[in-house]
Design a protein around this motif. Structure first.
Motif, PDB file in Angstrom:
ATOM      1  N   ASN A  49       0.920  -1.097   0.015  1.00 44.23           N
ATOM      2  CA  ASN A  49       0.001  -0.159   0.080  1.00 44.23           C
ATOM      3  C   ASN A  49       0.728   1.223   0.022  1.00 44.23           C
ATOM      4  OD1 ASN A  49      -1.918   2.079   0.452  1.00 44.23           O
ATOM      5  ND2 ASN A  49      -3.284   0.719   1.832  1.00 44.23           N
ATOM      6  N   ILE A  50       1.045   1.955  -1.283  1.00 46.47           N
ATOM      7  CA  ILE A  50       1.802   3.254  -1.264  1.00 46.47           C
ATOM      8  C   ILE A  50       0.489   4.271  -1.718  1.00 46.47           C
ATOM      9  CG2 ILE A  50       4.048   2.283  -1.798  1.00 46.47           C
ATOM     10  CD1 ILE A  50       3.364   2.471  -4.592  1.00 46.47           C
ATOM     11  N   SER A  51      -0.432   4.563  -1.214  1.00 47.43           N
ATOM     12  CA  SER A  51      -1.456   5.369  -1.270  1.00 47.43           C
ATOM     13  C   SER A  51      -0.924   6.755  -0.607  1.00 47.43           C
ATOM     14  CB  SER A  51      -2.768   4.901  -0.585  1.00 47.43           C
ATOM     15  OG  SER A  51      -3.322   3.958  -1.431  1.00 47.43           O
ATOM     16  N   LYS A  52      -1.437   7.913  -0.789  1.00 47.68           N
ATOM     17  CA  LYS A  52      -0.735   9.092  -0.479  1.00 47.68           C
ATOM     18  C   LYS A  52       0.528   9.249  -0.651  1.00 47.68           C
ATOM     19  CE  LYS A  52      -5.583   9.752   1.981  1.00 47.68           C
ATOM     20  NZ  LYS A  52      -5.986   9.911   3.096  1.00 47.68           N
ATOM     21  N   PHE A  53       1.210   8.872  -1.537  1.00 49.55           N
ATOM     22  CA  PHE A  53       2.470   8.678  -1.583  1.00 49.55           C
ATOM     23  C   PHE A  53       3.250   9.723  -2.331  1.00 49.55           C
ATOM     24  CE2 PHE A  53       6.594   6.144  -1.583  1.00 49.55           C
ATOM     25  CZ  PHE A  53       6.463   5.646  -0.358  1.00 49.55           C
ATOM     26  N   GLY A  54       2.493  10.523  -2.892  1.00 48.59           N
ATOM     27  CA  GLY A  54       3.029  11.788  -3.835  1.00 48.59           C
ATOM     28  C   GLY A  54       3.604  11.219  -4.986  1.00 48.59           C
ATOM     29  N   LEU A  55       3.150   9.923  -5.534  1.00 48.97           N
ATOM     30  CA  LEU A  55       3.810   9.336  -6.493  1.00 48.97           C
ATOM     31  C   LEU A  55       3.315   9.833  -7.814  1.00 48.97           C
ATOM     32  CD1 LEU A  55       5.416   6.432  -6.403  1.00 48.97           C
ATOM     33  CD2 LEU A  55       3.177   5.542  -7.331  1.00 48.97           C
ATOM     34  N   HIS A  56       4.173   9.952  -8.867  1.00 45.94           N
ATOM     35  CA  HIS A  56       3.860  10.586 -10.390  1.00 45.94           C
ATOM     36  C   HIS A  56       4.207   9.360 -11.117  1.00 45.94           C
ATOM     37  CE1 HIS A  56       4.775  14.267  -8.026  1.00 45.94           C
ATOM     38  NE2 HIS A  56       4.059  14.829  -9.120  1.00 45.94           N
ATOM     39  N   ASP A  57       4.139   9.615 -12.373  1.00 48.85           N
ATOM     40  CA  ASP A  57       4.133   8.387 -13.511  1.00 48.85           C
ATOM     41  C   ASP A  57       5.282   7.893 -13.428  1.00 48.85           C
ATOM     42  OD1 ASP A  57       1.691   9.314 -14.290  1.00 48.85           O
ATOM     43  OD2 ASP A  57       1.968   9.834 -16.246  1.00 48.85           O
ATOM     44  N   LEU A  58       6.436   8.727 -13.206  1.00 45.56           N
ATOM     45  CA  LEU A  58       7.645   8.183 -13.114  1.00 45.56           C
ATOM     46  C   LEU A  58       7.791   6.987 -12.017  1.00 45.56           C
ATOM     47  CD1 LEU A  58      10.614   7.905 -13.867  1.00 45.56           C
ATOM     48  CD2 LEU A  58      11.288  10.053 -12.406  1.00 45.56           C
ATOM     49  N   GLY A  59       7.181   7.271 -11.024  1.00 41.09           N
ATOM     50  CA  GLY A  59       7.429   6.257  -9.728  1.00 41.09           C
ATOM     51  C   GLY A  59       6.567   5.051 -10.172  1.00 41.09           C
ATOM     52  N   LEU A  60       5.408   5.094 -10.790  1.00 37.14           N
ATOM     53  CA  LEU A  60       4.826   4.020 -11.278  1.00 37.14           C
ATOM     54  C   LEU A  60       5.585   3.248 -12.137  1.00 37.14           C
ATOM     55  CD1 LEU A  60       2.065   2.354 -11.131  1.00 37.14           C
ATOM     56  CD2 LEU A  60       1.292   3.774 -13.040  1.00 37.14           C
ATOM     57  N   GLN A  61       6.220   3.933 -13.225  1.00 35.51           N
ATOM     58  CA  GLN A  61       7.051   3.257 -14.013  1.00 35.51           C
ATOM     59  C   GLN A  61       7.927   2.592 -13.454  1.00 35.51           C
ATOM     60  OE1 GLN A  61       8.903   6.145 -16.853  1.00 35.51           O
ATOM     61  NE2 GLN A  61      10.469   4.777 -17.058  1.00 35.51           N
ATOM     62  N   LEU A  62       8.671   2.868 -12.625  1.00 39.67           N
ATOM     63  CA  LEU A  62       9.850   2.446 -11.932  1.00 39.67           C
ATOM     64  C   LEU A  62       9.340   1.199 -11.229  1.00 39.67           C
ATOM     65  CD1 LEU A  62      11.734   5.439 -10.317  1.00 39.67           C
ATOM     66  CD2 LEU A  62      12.577   3.962 -12.322  1.00 39.67           C
ATOM     67  N   LEU A  63       8.216   1.041 -10.515  1.00 37.71           N
ATOM     68  CA  LEU A  63       7.666  -0.003 -10.072  1.00 37.71           C
ATOM     69  C   LEU A  63       7.468  -1.167 -10.821  1.00 37.71           C
ATOM     70  CD1 LEU A  63       5.422   1.668  -7.385  1.00 37.71           C
ATOM     71  CD2 LEU A  63       7.204   0.744  -6.825  1.00 37.71           C
ATOM     72  N   CYS A  64       6.614  -0.809 -12.050  1.00 39.45           N
ATOM     73  CA  CYS A  64       6.135  -1.588 -13.076  1.00 39.45           C
ATOM     74  C   CYS A  64       7.336  -2.394 -13.533  1.00 39.45           C
ATOM     75  CB  CYS A  64       5.415  -1.060 -14.040  1.00 39.45           C
ATOM     76  SG  CYS A  64       3.766  -0.637 -13.418  1.00 39.45           S
ATOM     77  N   GLU A  65       8.662  -1.534 -13.992  1.00 38.40           N
ATOM     78  CA  GLU A  65       9.689  -1.985 -14.626  1.00 38.40           C
ATOM     79  C   GLU A  65      10.195  -3.099 -13.827  1.00 38.40           C
ATOM     80  OE1 GLU A  65      11.240   1.816 -17.256  1.00 38.40           O
ATOM     81  OE2 GLU A  65      12.001   1.343 -15.264  1.00 38.40           O
ATOM     82  N   GLU A  66      10.596  -3.026 -12.704  1.00 38.14           N
ATOM     83  CA  GLU A  66      11.208  -3.951 -11.774  1.00 38.14           C
ATOM     84  C   GLU A  66      10.379  -5.307 -11.621  1.00 38.14           C
ATOM     85  OE1 GLU A  66      14.110  -4.100 -11.619  1.00 38.14           O
ATOM     86  OE2 GLU A  66      14.830  -1.897 -11.500  1.00 38.14           O
ATOM     87  N   LEU A  67       9.029  -4.906 -11.511  1.00 36.15           N
ATOM     88  CA  LEU A  67       8.138  -6.205 -11.026  1.00 36.15           C
ATOM     89  C   LEU A  67       8.288  -6.942 -12.442  1.00 36.15           C
ATOM     90  CD1 LEU A  67       4.993  -4.399  -9.411  1.00 36.15           C
ATOM     91  CD2 LEU A  67       6.606  -6.221  -8.514  1.00 36.15           C
ATOM     92  N   TYR A  68       8.197  -6.264 -13.552  1.00 34.62           N
ATOM     93  CA  TYR A  68       8.180  -7.171 -14.725  1.00 34.62           C
ATOM     94  C   TYR A  68       9.519  -7.856 -14.887  1.00 34.62           C
ATOM     95  CZ  TYR A  68       8.802  -8.023 -19.915  1.00 34.62           C
ATOM     96  OH  TYR A  68       8.699  -8.751 -21.019  1.00 34.62           O
ATOM     97  N   ARG A  69      10.631  -7.412 -14.470  1.00 39.97           N
ATOM     98  CA  ARG A  69      11.812  -8.086 -14.573  1.00 39.97           C
ATOM     99  C   ARG A  69      11.862  -9.350 -13.481  1.00 39.97           C
ATOM    100  NH1 ARG A  69      14.068  -2.491 -14.603  1.00 39.97           N
ATOM    101  NH2 ARG A  69      14.607  -1.999 -16.900  1.00 39.97           N
TER     102      ARG A  69
END
Length: 213
Positions: A49-69
């Protein structure tokens, strides 16, 4: 959070982590990079749970890239990212999310991105991504300032999804066209609203609205 991410790279017991609303006065995309590296090697975390985290598109991108790897070695099934600043306007973030959710090894079955800033542009891209996914059971895109175009596209994707069971869309701007687009989805999945026929127009057509369940 950086220290916690480092420790969890080798932790083999924790399955649920809630670090929502950390109250840190900075852009959290840099911190997300540490979380993403942790997710790449962690084998036990099922829910984050990373709600109310101030996350932008870049942060989501980083998470998705590593989960994919991480592929099938990742145990993550639930990702809560409500009340952030995700828009899905960056081509890189859209591509990263599409690769992850379109992967045959993706284990995510719950994606919660309500109260972000998708609007129609982000919703159209999300609809295309959802159409290629076969793992999601739950999807939350409530209160994202989505209007008719985006909702109609999401309605079509939801209707054709083979696995979705529960979708939350309340808090967006429904018109008659969007309500009609959701009628088929209502037969396939559980939505957080129902569609009502309001009145017949002079030309014989009907207007519709949505009522929260």
């Amino acid at each position: 959070i950086v220290a916690l991410s480092t420790v969890l790279q080798t932790n083999e017991r924790l399955s649920v982590l809630d670090i929502s609303r950390p109250l840190i006065p900075c852009v959290m995309d840099e911190t997300a990079s540490h979380l993403s590296r942790m997710l790449k090697v962690n084998r036990t975390l099922v829910e984050l749970n990373i709600s109310k985290f101030g996350l932008h598109d870049l942060g989501l991108q980083l998470l998705c890239e590593e989960l994919y790897r991480a592929g099938p070695s990742s145990a993550l099934q639930v990702l809560h990212a409500r009340s952030n600043k995700i828009q899905l306007v960056s081509d890189d973030s859209v591509a990263a999310l599409a690769r992850l959710l379109g992967s045959d090894t993706c284990r995510l079955n719950c994606l919660s991105i309500g109260a972000n800033a998708l609007r129609d542009e982000g919703a159209l891209k999300l609809a295309e991504i959802v159409a290629t996914n076969h793992s999601l059971l739950q999807l939350d895109v409530t209160s994202n300032a989505i209007s008719s175009r985006g909702l109609c596209a999401l309605g079509r994707s939801i209707s054709g999804h083979p696995m979705l069971q529960d979708v939350s869309l309340w808090g967006n701007s429904f018109d008659s066209a969007a309500c009609l687009a959701m009628q088929q989805a209502l037969q396939m999945v559980k939505l957080d609203f129902t569609v009502q026929q309001v009145k017949q127009q002079v030309n014989g057509t009907y207007t519709y609205n949505c009522v929260r369940c």
